[in-house]
Design an enzyme around this catalytic site. Structure first.
Site, short mmCIF file in Angstrom:
data_model
loop_
_atom_site.label_atom_id
_atom_site.label_comp_id
_atom_site.label_asym_id
_atom_site.label_seq_id
_atom_site.Cartn_x
_atom_site.Cartn_y
_atom_site.Cartn_z
N LYS A 18 74.16 77.25 -8.51
CA LYS A 18 74.97 78.30 -7.86
C LYS A 18 74.21 78.96 -6.72
O LYS A 18 74.75 79.14 -5.65
CB LYS A 18 75.36 79.40 -8.88
CG LYS A 18 76.28 78.95 -9.98
CD LYS A 18 76.80 80.14 -10.78
CE LYS A 18 75.71 80.92 -11.52
NZ LYS A 18 75.05 80.17 -12.60
N ARG A 93 80.93 87.41 -14.69
CA ARG A 93 80.48 86.63 -15.85
C ARG A 93 81.28 86.99 -17.10
O ARG A 93 81.07 86.37 -18.13
CB ARG A 93 79.01 86.90 -16.11
CG ARG A 93 78.06 85.94 -15.38
CD ARG A 93 76.65 86.42 -15.63
NE ARG A 93 75.65 85.41 -15.66
CZ ARG A 93 74.80 85.15 -14.67
NH1 ARG A 93 74.93 85.76 -13.52
NH2 ARG A 93 73.84 84.26 -14.83
N ARG A 132 62.17 74.29 -12.43
CA ARG A 132 62.45 75.25 -11.36
C ARG A 132 61.24 76.16 -11.11
O ARG A 132 60.62 76.65 -12.05
CB ARG A 132 63.67 76.09 -11.75
CG ARG A 132 64.03 77.12 -10.71
CD ARG A 132 65.48 77.47 -10.78
NE ARG A 132 65.78 78.47 -11.78
CZ ARG A 132 66.98 79.04 -11.91
NH1 ARG A 132 67.97 78.67 -11.12
NH2 ARG A 132 67.19 79.93 -12.84
N ARG A 165 60.37 81.50 -13.66
CA ARG A 165 61.06 82.74 -14.08
C ARG A 165 60.92 82.89 -15.59
O ARG A 165 61.04 81.92 -16.32
CB ARG A 165 62.55 82.63 -13.72
CG ARG A 165 62.92 83.44 -12.51
CD ARG A 165 64.31 83.10 -12.04
NE ARG A 165 65.33 83.37 -13.06
CZ ARG A 165 66.63 83.24 -12.82
NH1 ARG A 165 67.05 82.85 -11.64
NH2 ARG A 165 67.50 83.50 -13.77
N ARG A 176 70.84 81.52 -22.75
CA ARG A 176 71.67 81.77 -21.58
C ARG A 176 72.87 80.82 -21.54
O ARG A 176 73.97 81.20 -21.16
CB ARG A 176 70.84 81.62 -20.30
CG ARG A 176 69.88 82.80 -20.10
CD ARG A 176 68.81 82.50 -19.08
NE ARG A 176 69.33 82.25 -17.75
CZ ARG A 176 68.68 81.54 -16.83
NH1 ARG A 176 67.49 81.03 -17.09
NH2 ARG A 176 69.21 81.36 -15.65
P1 AMP Z 1 71.05 84.57 -12.63
O1 AMP Z 1 69.98 84.69 -11.62
O2 AMP Z 1 72.43 84.64 -12.02
O3 AMP Z 1 70.88 83.36 -13.53
O4 AMP Z 1 70.94 85.86 -13.58
C1 AMP Z 1 69.78 86.11 -14.36
C2 AMP Z 1 70.08 87.12 -15.45
O5 AMP Z 1 70.54 88.34 -14.86
C3 AMP Z 1 71.19 86.72 -16.40
O6 AMP Z 1 70.72 85.89 -17.47
C4 AMP Z 1 71.65 88.09 -16.90
O7 AMP Z 1 70.74 88.64 -17.83
C5 AMP Z 1 71.55 88.93 -15.64
N1 AMP Z 1 72.82 88.91 -14.86
C6 AMP Z 1 73.02 88.39 -13.61
N2 AMP Z 1 74.29 88.56 -13.20
C7 AMP Z 1 74.92 89.21 -14.22
C8 AMP Z 1 76.26 89.67 -14.42
N3 AMP Z 1 77.23 89.46 -13.50
N4 AMP Z 1 76.53 90.30 -15.59
C9 AMP Z 1 75.59 90.51 -16.54
N5 AMP Z 1 74.31 90.09 -16.42
C10 AMP Z 1 73.98 89.45 -15.26
#
Ligand code: AMP
Length: 223
Positions: A18, A93, A132, A165, A176
């Site tokens: 994404k 989400r 990654r 990360r 996740r």
């Molecule tokens: P990402 O970089 O999009 O994979 O997001 C990393 C982490 O941030 C996720 O595993 C969640 O803990 C948090 N996160 C990111 N976007 C959201 C969202 N829209 N709602 C809730 N938690 C989020």
């Protein structure tokens, strides 16, 4: 000719690509890239109140509560009034987030025009996230096999040492994925019901995926 804003939601499991694809899409279509994961990591790095609260959930691979993410998003969207539109990456989400996004866009006379779903198998996801590497300074993303930096371990953009990360550890990745299946997958039905969902394969080279994505967005623009 008056061109309407274009708002695109990019959906997909963690590791589906994404971030990489949404950034490129925003550049190509001249849209604003809104990545809630990046915004949250910035808050965590700053040590803000919001960042401290969010970090507890992020470390466990859980979703940050809707209200906290909403605070951040509202600020961002309001600073973007009059923009050509946004690519939403990692948002919404949950069903509640999708409703909030509809409301925020409606206030600006906009709506979700296209929701693109990047489909990738679970095995591919575990392999992608294991390799990654991320730049803690500028957020650039690499992969040890498929997208290595020019100099091993260093960011091509700013030269900072790359890191894994915390939430890319295998046990957290599985968590996740589980969260994704239960909370985020149902959104596919929501957008399919409105006729704005486009499913594309997220497997293959980043160029191939981007070709499919750009075509899906162009095709969905006039719905
Ligand atoms: P990402 O970089 O999009 O994979 O997001 C990393 C982490 O941030 C996720 O595993 C969640 O803990 C948090 N996160 C990111 N976007 C959201 C969202 N829209 N709602 C809730 N938690 C989020």
């Amino acid at each position: 000719m008056v061109t309407r804003a274009l708002d695109v939601v990019v959906l997909g499991a963690p590791g589906a690509g994404k971030g990489t694809q949404a950034k490129r899409l925003a550049k190509e279509f001249n849209l604003f890239h809104v990545a809630t994961g990046d915004l949250l990591r910035e808050e965590v790095a700053k040590g803000s109140e919001l960042g401290q609260q969010a970090a507890r959930f992020m470390q466990r691979g859980e979703l940050v509560p809707d209200e906290l993410v909403a605070q951040m998003l509202v600020g961002r969207l309001h600073s973007q009034r009059g923009m050509a539109g946004c690519v939403f990456d990692g948002y919404p989400r949950t069903q509640a987030q999708a409703e909030l996004l509809d409301g925020l866009l409606a206030e600006l006379g906009r709506r979700v025009d296209v929701a693109v779903y990047l489909e990738v198998s679970d095995d591919e996801i575990v392999s992608r996230l294991g390799g990654r590497r991320t730049c803690p300074r500028c957020g650039a993303v690499f992969h040890v096999r498929t997208q290595p930096p020019a100099q091993e371990g260093l960011c091509d953009v700013c030269g900072t040492a790359l890191v894994v990360r915390d939430d890319d550890r295998e046990d957290i990745v599985r968590q996740r994925l589980a969260v994704y299946r239960s909370h985020t997958e149902p959104l596919l039905q929501l957008y399919a019901g409105r006729g704005v969902l486009r499913r594309i394969s997220g497997e293959g080279s980043p160029e191939q995926v981007f070709g499919r994505l750009a075509e899906a967005v162009r095709g969905g623009r006039g719905h």
